[in-house]
Scaffold this motif. Structure first.
Motif, PDB file in Angstrom:
ATOM      1  N   LEU A  82       0.917  -1.343  -0.061  1.00  0.00           N
ATOM      2  CA  LEU A  82       0.089   0.028   0.199  1.00  0.00           C
ATOM      3  C   LEU A  82       1.140   1.277  -0.227  1.00  0.00           C
ATOM      4  O   LEU A  82       1.925   1.113   0.674  1.00  0.00           O
ATOM      5  CB  LEU A  82      -0.995   0.313   0.886  1.00  0.00           C
ATOM      6  CG  LEU A  82      -2.619  -0.891   1.398  1.00  0.00           C
ATOM      7  CD1 LEU A  82      -2.976  -0.566   2.697  1.00  0.00           C
ATOM      8  CD2 LEU A  82      -2.810  -1.367   0.194  1.00  0.00           C
ATOM      9  N   PHE A  83       0.311   2.178  -1.016  1.00  0.00           N
ATOM     10  CA  PHE A  83       1.469   3.586  -0.780  1.00  0.00           C
ATOM     11  C   PHE A  83       0.278   4.557  -0.132  1.00  0.00           C
ATOM     12  O   PHE A  83      -0.745   4.654  -0.923  1.00  0.00           O
ATOM     13  CB  PHE A  83       1.045   3.639  -2.422  1.00  0.00           C
ATOM     14  CG  PHE A  83       2.182   3.095  -3.150  1.00  0.00           C
ATOM     15  CD1 PHE A  83       3.962   3.686  -3.351  1.00  0.00           C
ATOM     16  CD2 PHE A  83       2.049   2.034  -3.653  1.00  0.00           C
ATOM     17  CE1 PHE A  83       4.736   2.766  -3.837  1.00  0.00           C
ATOM     18  CE2 PHE A  83       3.468   1.475  -4.376  1.00  0.00           C
ATOM     19  CZ  PHE A  83       3.704   1.841  -4.329  1.00  0.00           C
ATOM     20  N   HIS A  84       0.070   5.025   1.451  1.00  0.00           N
ATOM     21  CA  HIS A  84      -0.094   5.446   2.251  1.00  0.00           C
ATOM     22  C   HIS A  84      -0.239   7.886   2.215  1.00  0.00           C
ATOM     23  O   HIS A  84      -1.054   8.007   2.100  1.00  0.00           O
ATOM     24  CB  HIS A  84       0.264   5.148   3.850  1.00  0.00           C
ATOM     25  CG  HIS A  84       0.145   3.621   3.971  1.00  0.00           C
ATOM     26  ND1 HIS A  84      -1.210   2.852   4.700  1.00  0.00           N
ATOM     27  CD2 HIS A  84       0.955   3.089   4.323  1.00  0.00           C
ATOM     28  CE1 HIS A  84      -0.895   2.095   4.611  1.00  0.00           C
ATOM     29  NE2 HIS A  84      -0.358   1.817   4.410  1.00  0.00           N
ATOM     30  N   CYS A  85       1.383   7.634   1.157  1.00  0.00           N
ATOM     31  CA  CYS A  85       1.318   8.598   1.016  1.00  0.00           C
ATOM     32  C   CYS A  85       2.253   9.042   0.236  1.00  0.00           C
ATOM     33  O   CYS A  85       3.446   8.501  -0.092  1.00  0.00           O
ATOM     34  CB  CYS A  85       1.723   9.442   2.396  1.00  0.00           C
ATOM     35  SG  CYS A  85       3.482   9.395   3.416  1.00  0.00           S
ATOM     36  N   PRO A  86       2.683  10.300   0.041  1.00  0.00           N
ATOM     37  CA  PRO A  86       3.686  10.748  -1.835  1.00  0.00           C
ATOM     38  C   PRO A  86       4.716  10.832  -0.221  1.00  0.00           C
ATOM     39  O   PRO A  86       4.636  11.035   0.576  1.00  0.00           O
ATOM     40  CB  PRO A  86       3.253  11.718  -2.614  1.00  0.00           C
ATOM     41  CG  PRO A  86       2.279  12.197  -1.498  1.00  0.00           C
ATOM     42  CD  PRO A  86       1.516  11.071  -0.542  1.00  0.00           C
ATOM     43  N   VAL A  87       6.148  10.751  -1.165  1.00  0.00           N
ATOM     44  CA  VAL A  87       7.516  10.853  -0.606  1.00  0.00           C
ATOM     45  C   VAL A  87       7.869  12.129  -1.663  1.00  0.00           C
ATOM     46  O   VAL A  87       7.762  11.643  -2.710  1.00  0.00           O
ATOM     47  CB  VAL A  87       8.445   9.656  -0.343  1.00  0.00           C
ATOM     48  CG1 VAL A  87       9.484  10.055  -0.105  1.00  0.00           C
ATOM     49  CG2 VAL A  87       7.811   8.721  -0.150  1.00  0.00           C
ATOM     50  N   PRO A  88       8.159  13.296  -1.020  1.00  0.00           N
ATOM     51  CA  PRO A  88       8.616  14.712  -1.668  1.00  0.00           C
ATOM     52  C   PRO A  88       9.599  14.282  -1.613  1.00  0.00           C
ATOM     53  O   PRO A  88      10.708  13.934  -0.624  1.00  0.00           O
ATOM     54  CB  PRO A  88       8.094  15.129  -0.512  1.00  0.00           C
ATOM     55  CG  PRO A  88       7.445  15.219   0.173  1.00  0.00           C
ATOM     56  CD  PRO A  88       7.061  14.154   0.470  1.00  0.00           C
ATOM     57  N   ILE A  89      10.458  14.749  -2.600  1.00  0.00           N
ATOM     58  CA  ILE A  89      11.819  15.069  -2.775  1.00  0.00           C
ATOM     59  C   ILE A  89      12.342  16.125  -2.169  1.00  0.00           C
ATOM     60  O   ILE A  89      11.795  17.215  -1.731  1.00  0.00           O
ATOM     61  CB  ILE A  89      11.861  16.045  -4.505  1.00  0.00           C
ATOM     62  CG1 ILE A  89      11.719  15.002  -5.731  1.00  0.00           C
ATOM     63  CG2 ILE A  89      13.648  16.299  -4.565  1.00  0.00           C
ATOM     64  CD1 ILE A  89      11.757  13.371  -6.216  1.00  0.00           C
ATOM     65  N   GLY A  90      13.802  15.928  -1.496  1.00  0.00           N
ATOM     66  CA  GLY A  90      14.497  16.626  -0.460  1.00  0.00           C
ATOM     67  C   GLY A  90      13.959  15.727   1.625  1.00  0.00           C
ATOM     68  O   GLY A  90      14.837  16.266   2.157  1.00  0.00           O
ATOM     69  N   SER A  91      12.954  14.531   0.969  1.00  0.00           N
ATOM     70  CA  SER A  91      12.847  14.152   2.429  1.00  0.00           C
ATOM     71  C   SER A  91      13.931  13.668   3.220  1.00  0.00           C
ATOM     72  O   SER A  91      14.497  12.595   2.243  1.00  0.00           O
ATOM     73  CB  SER A  91      11.304  13.719   2.592  1.00  0.00           C
ATOM     74  OG  SER A  91      11.307  12.957   1.492  1.00  0.00           O
ATOM     75  N   LEU A  92      14.387  12.473   4.395  1.00  0.00           N
ATOM     76  CA  LEU A  92      14.842  11.948   4.171  1.00  0.00           C
ATOM     77  C   LEU A  92      13.848  10.185   4.699  1.00  0.00           C
ATOM     78  O   LEU A  92      13.196  10.133   5.331  1.00  0.00           O
ATOM     79  CB  LEU A  92      15.134  12.519   5.130  1.00  0.00           C
ATOM     80  CG  LEU A  92      16.385  11.228   5.985  1.00  0.00           C
ATOM     81  CD1 LEU A  92      17.314  10.686   5.191  1.00  0.00           C
ATOM     82  CD2 LEU A  92      16.817  11.342   7.718  1.00  0.00           C
ATOM     83  N   LEU A  93      13.856   9.584   3.797  1.00  0.00           N
ATOM     84  CA  LEU A  93      13.597   8.106   3.843  1.00  0.00           C
ATOM     85  C   LEU A  93      14.212   7.246   4.828  1.00  0.00           C
ATOM     86  O   LEU A  93      15.189   7.296   4.901  1.00  0.00           O
ATOM     87  CB  LEU A  93      13.251   7.817   2.522  1.00  0.00           C
ATOM     88  CG  LEU A  93      12.195   6.239   2.214  1.00  0.00           C
ATOM     89  CD1 LEU A  93      11.524   6.407   2.740  1.00  0.00           C
ATOM     90  CD2 LEU A  93      12.744   6.016   1.290  1.00  0.00           C
TER      91      LEU A  93
END
Length: 466
Positions: free
Chosen positions: A238-249
């Motif tokens: 499941l993809f719960h939320c998008p991951v913005p560029i520049g964030s830390l995963l």
């Protein structure tokens, strides 16, 4: 190809996601504008199913990928893909995509699917059944319902096997022969989200997330098994939320279950906003591995709750507690009163003390000393993190220990996957509790403080109430 001549399965997952997105845009090509740019934003909502027919896909033979739209709703579509090598099926996959308006981010209407023959009608009907099955599974999830009696019984039996037979205490734990504690099977990774991994919507490409998660799970599987494992099954993603560029995963892998020669590696992916100090779950992945005839240790949970997820193994977290306002809390944060309400809904007594000019640090010190000496109650503190020199606004922490001579308290962080437990002077913690909470509700200054939790008396006729 990997160094052990296995196919890079993570790269294959990334290619499948790219292929599914392409099919989604091709299906909606009649909606293209004169500029050739689609007015829709099509993204992956979930990987519904991946069936692996051959455990070891030959990396020296070309893989033929075919796929098409199987079912459409108003704003979503299901895409089926089939992979073959030399006319032999090696993998089937079903992806669910959703269409969004690029500006409003709301659901957008997609092109309907027309069936022209009996085979297409069967595929469309299968898509309808898949949708109903997803809804039914969501209603049966532990996010909606507590574990069944059978599940609780099995978990309890596993817990009893780890008790020292010479002791009558639940604190005396022994590791069964041929087993490992689940806590020892963790492996973590942090990924900086650079622009080269973005999609056309300026977010991190979903296929890249799947590849990084699988590579971490595979590395953890290598460490756990002491061998070269290969994947045999992939659970729903499941993809719960998008991951913005520049964030830390932040990714954390853990072996959550093992059975003889097969074991499951779970990967929790969380996107962190380093400026705000907040984090949100983006994905949870589950991969099943095997090492052929090579046996693996049995994974045993250290805590009674059992930090595992599959079948009888489930995570016990805030989404499983009984409360009527969890949706609101997850969006806006939790106050002292709301946390106390949740505790009372789950058969606990909650005595709340707000820190102001009428409260005393000496009373707080006595409460900490009393709770740390026994095991019938616990103290949870609400404090301002910035007062202690940490990022973020507010936090709750459980007091787990008290050093009377040095005046230090041991605070347990709820998010222990990214924050360590820490010792701090009791006076400093008291000062942090004096700071008011403006983040949860900016219109008022909410008082912080502490609460003492203890087990409530069991209700009579509980069976009738439930």
């Amino acid at each position: 190809m990997q160094t052990n001549c296995y196919l890079r399965f993570g790269q294959l997952l990334e290619n499948l996601d790219t292929f599914a997105v392409l099919i989604g845009y091709e299906h909606n090509s009649p909606l293209l504008t004169n500029t050739g740019i689609s007015p829709l934003s099509i993204v992956t909502a979930m990987v519904d199913e991946i069936k692996i027919h051959h455990d070891l896909i030959d990396p020296t033979v070309d893989i033929i990928m075919t796929g098409h739209v199987m079912w459409t709703g108003k704003s979503s579509l299901e895409i089926g893909m089939w992979l073959k090598q030399e006319d032999k099926s090696v993998l089937d996959a079903e992806f669910v995509m959703v269409a969004r308006d690029p500006e409003s981010k709301k659901a957008a209407v997609i092109h309907p699917l027309e069936t022209t023959n009996e085979e297409e009608m069967k595929l469309f009907e299968a898509g309808n059944q898949h949708k109903q099955q997803r809804l039914a599974e969501a209603n049966e999830s532990l996010f909606q319902n507590p574990p069944t009696l059978e599940e609780r019984q099995i978990v309890h039996e596993i817990f009893l096997k780890t008790l020292d037979p010479r002791s009558k205490s639940f604190r005396s734990r022994v590791l069964p022969e041929g087993s490992v504690w689940m806590e020892s099977t963790r492996l973590k990774n942090a990924v900086v989200c650079f622009p080269e991994k973005r999609n056309i919507h300026n977010k991190v490409f979903g296929g890249y997330l799947m590849r990084k998660a699988f590579e971490l799970a595979w590395a953890n599987a290598c460490v756990f098994s002491g061998n070269r494992p290969y994947v045999v099954a992939v659970d729903d993603i499941l993809f719960h939320c998008p991951v913005p560029i520049g964030s830390l995963l932040l990714m954390s892998s853990q072996v959550s279950y093992s059975d003889g020669k097969k074991f499951i590696a779970r990967v929790h992916a969380e996107v962190m906003d380093t400026l705000q100090g907040t984090s949100t779950t983006s994905n949870v992945f589950h991969f099943t591995f095997t090492c052929g005839d090579h046996p693996v240790p049995t994974v045993v949970p250290m805590t009674y709750g059992g930090r595992v997820w599959k079948g009888i193994w489930r995570w016990y977290d805030e989404r499983m507690v009984r409360s009527c306002n969890l949706d609101e809390i997850q969006k806006e944060g939790v106050t002292m009163d709301q946390l106390a309400c949740i505790a009372r809904c789950n058969q606990l007594n909650a005595d709340v003390v707000y820190v102001d000019e009428h409260t005393s640090i000496d009373d707080f010190r006595r409460v900490v000393e009393d709770t740390c000496k026994g095991n019938s109650s616990a103290v949870i503190c609400s404090f301002g993190k910035s007062y202690l020199g940490a990022l973020g606004v507010g936090q709750f922490a459980t007091i787990a220990g008290y050093h009377a001579e040095r005046g230090l308290v041991l605070a347990l962080e709820p998010a222990r996957y990214k924050h360590r437990i820490f010792w701090t002077p009791l006076e400093c913690l008291w000062g942090a509790m004096v700071a008011t909470d403006k983040a949860t509700d900016p219109t008022i200054d909410l008082q912080r403080g502490y609460m003492v939790l203890s087990q409530a008396k069991p209700l009579k006729n509980r069976k009738n109430i439930e």
